[in-house]
Write a protein that holds these residues in place. Structure first.
Motif: not given
Length: 313
Positions: A259-266
């Motif tokens: 999972i991309p980092k930006n999606i994990k952050t969201h």
């Protein structure tokens, strides 16, 4: 097509016959798997009678014959299924005659792992409509336009109301894709929103395509005893239950390396926003001040959901 339809049964004596009859109309349905989950009413007896009357109906209980919840019951149904495709139905809901129309064509394409459609609403009584109309004021639960399979997962996460949503009742998936790519299946640790959590992960791992999304292919049966509708009217429970949901989603996302980092952050921020929303007022404002300094976007994420806004206004 050989479709296995899985129906978890709990306290559904009044409704299970209609649910089963709605499934039997389809030649594509190879088997109907009833998982009776130690109902307090006479649902087991009704299931036994149905299984005796129809060879396509298979009745199971958990090994210890105790109550294990919808997730464990659906998982048991998946393990018992022998069809090439799996569909789900809640025991107080029912299919419409167009339920598998789109699937017949879409599954000819080997790239298609699953198909989803639109869910309508049926109120079993005037009292139920009076009590729960505010929960189901939109008569159609659906994705708002046809998206590609790679847009479904981020659409559910980011686009919220503009993307729409689909229901487990309108989902049909290839059994092999489901079993190979989803581990765990439904999470038994969740007692609410277990289907939502499942659909998040499913849309990440499988290629899901829209079927009929402009009209209902199944109906959600709403009655006075509906567990989820009662919770929908409770001002505090949706916040608590969704906090638990996003905690589960966040734990999965942080552990999923692809999972991309930006999606994990969201996802982490959505979880954090519900944690703030459910906190008591002194703690809530401490958390708000903390994240305004350390990660103000967590607060901004929270402001997009009405439950969060209502708790800080």
């Amino acid at each position: 097509m050989k479709i296995s339809v899985i129906i978890p049964v709990y306290n559904a004596e009044k409704y299970i016959f209609q649910a089963v009859e709605s499934v039997l109309q389809f030649e594509e349905v190879y088997e109907i798997i009833l998982i009776e989950d130690k109902s307090p009413d006479n649902a087991l007896k009704v299931c036994e009678e149905l299984a005796q009357q129809h060879t396509r109906i298979k009745l199971f209980q958990h090994t210890d014959k105790e109550n294990h919840g919808a997730s464990a019951s659906r998982n048991l149904g998946i393990r018992k299924a022998t069809g090439d495709y799996i569909a789900f139905l809640d025991a107080d809901d029912y299919y419409l005659p167009n339920r598998f129309h789109a699937e017949k064509e879409l599954f000819k394409d080997p790239k298609v792992d699953g198909v989803y459609g639109a869910l309508g609403v049926h109120f079993y009584s005037e009292k139920a409509e009076e009590q729960y109309y505010k929960v189901f004021r939109n008569p159609l639960t659906t994705v708002n336009k046809k998206y590609g399979p790679k847009e479904v997962f981020p659409g559910q996460l980011y686009m919220l109301g503009s993307f729409g949503m689909f229901s487990i009742d309108t989902l049909t998936v290839k059994r092999d894709s489901l079993v190979k790519k989803m581990n765990p299946l439904f999470k038994s640790t969740l007692k609410l929103h277990e289907d939502t959590e499942f659909l998040f992960r499913l849309s990440y791992y499988l290629d899901l395509y829209p079927g009929i999304i402009d009209k209902a292919v199944a109906l959600r049966g709403v009655h006075e005893e509906n567990r989820i509708t009662k919770i929908g009217l409770d001002k505090k429970m949706p916040i608590v239950s969704r906090s638990i949901l996003w905690k589960e989603v966040n734990e999965w996302a942080q552990n999923e390396k692809t999972i991309p980092k930006n999606i994990k952050t969201h996802i982490e921020r959505m979880h954090r926003s519900y944690e703030i929303a459910k906190a008591s007022k002194p703690k809530k404002w401490i958390m708000i001040l903390k994240y305004l300094i350390l990660d103000y976007k967590s607060i901004r994420s929270g402001l997009y959901n009405i439950n969060f806004r209502n708790t800080i206004i």
